[in-house]
Design a protein around this motif. Structure first.
Motif, PDB file in Angstrom:
ATOM      1  N   CYS A  27       0.876  -1.161   0.000  1.00 22.51           N
ATOM      2  CA  CYS A  27       0.000   0.000   0.000  1.00 22.51           C
ATOM      3  C   CYS A  27       0.913   1.211   0.000  1.00 22.51           C
ATOM      4  O   CYS A  27       1.689   1.412   0.932  1.00 22.51           O
ATOM      5  N   ARG A  29       1.460   5.449  -0.715  1.00 22.79           N
ATOM      6  CA  ARG A  29       0.768   6.736  -0.686  1.00 22.79           C
ATOM      7  C   ARG A  29       0.809   7.360  -2.074  1.00 22.79           C
ATOM      8  O   ARG A  29       1.873   7.506  -2.675  1.00 22.79           O
ATOM      9  N   LYS A  30      -0.356   7.725  -2.607  1.00 24.83           N
ATOM     10  CA  LYS A  30      -0.444   8.357  -3.922  1.00 24.83           C
ATOM     11  C   LYS A  30      -0.756   9.839  -3.822  1.00 24.83           C
ATOM     12  O   LYS A  30      -0.346  10.621  -4.653  1.00 24.83           O
ATOM     13  N   LYS A  31      -1.527  10.213  -2.812  1.00 23.88           N
ATOM     14  CA  LYS A  31      -1.841  11.615  -2.549  1.00 23.88           C
ATOM     15  C   LYS A  31      -1.636  11.850  -1.067  1.00 23.88           C
ATOM     16  O   LYS A  31      -1.377  10.906  -0.325  1.00 23.88           O
ATOM     17  N   TRP A  33      -3.470  12.162   1.507  1.00 24.79           N
ATOM     18  CA  TRP A  33      -4.257  11.370   2.448  1.00 24.79           C
ATOM     19  C   TRP A  33      -4.735  10.047   1.871  1.00 24.79           C
ATOM     20  O   TRP A  33      -5.585   9.387   2.474  1.00 24.79           O
ATOM     21  N   TRP A  34      -4.236   9.592   0.712  1.00 24.24           N
ATOM     22  CA  TRP A  34      -4.750   8.385   0.080  1.00 24.24           C
ATOM     23  C   TRP A  34      -3.630   7.397  -0.237  1.00 24.24           C
ATOM     24  O   TRP A  34      -2.585   7.774  -0.752  1.00 24.24           O
ATOM     25  N   MET A  35      -3.907   6.133   0.049  1.00 27.45           N
ATOM     26  CA  MET A  35      -3.003   5.043  -0.327  1.00 27.45           C
ATOM     27  C   MET A  35      -3.748   4.137  -1.302  1.00 27.45           C
ATOM     28  O   MET A  35      -4.969   4.022  -1.244  1.00 27.45           O
ATOM     29  N   THR A  36      -3.003   3.480  -2.176  1.00 29.74           N
ATOM     30  CA  THR A  36      -3.603   2.519  -3.097  1.00 29.74           C
ATOM     31  C   THR A  36      -2.844   1.200  -3.009  1.00 29.74           C
ATOM     32  O   THR A  36      -1.625   1.188  -2.829  1.00 29.74           O
ATOM     33  N   GLN A  51       3.659   2.312   2.599  1.00 24.62           N
ATOM     34  CA  GLN A  51       3.257   2.344   4.005  1.00 24.62           C
ATOM     35  C   GLN A  51       3.074   0.945   4.591  1.00 24.62           C
ATOM     36  O   GLN A  51       2.955   0.797   5.805  1.00 24.62           O
TER      37      GLN A  51
END
Length: 81
Positions: A27, A29-31, A33-36, A51
């Motif tokens: 997982c 972090r892409k932004k 507050w966002w993980m993908t 993360q």
């Protein structure tokens, strides 16, 4: 007394790159507050700002490795290849 200001530093973990794995789920972090979730087949493909890393060991008969970076107060860590 306030704690001293610390500049960001980078510390590598060569042991993570030496894992022999079949599959990896990370997982990253892409932004702010966002993980993908992303699926990989090599530790050399770990994206920056990772993360969470879950890896199935090669020939491990269902054995897995979970790697989590540390957090403490103002200290923050991430994984990367």
């Amino acid at each position: 007394m306030a704690p001293p200001e610390c500049a960001p530093t980078t510390v590598s973990c060569p042991a993570c790159l030496q894992l022999h794995v079949d599959r990896i789920l990370v997982c990253a972090r892409k932004k702010l507050w966002w993980m993908t979730p992303e699926w990989r087949s090599s530790t050399l493909q770990i994206p920056p700002e990772t993360q969470f890393l879950l890896a199935e060991l090669k020939g491990g008969n269902g054995k897995y490795v979970l790697v989590l970076p540390l957090l403490d107060g103002d200290f923050r860590a991430t994984l990367r290849a």
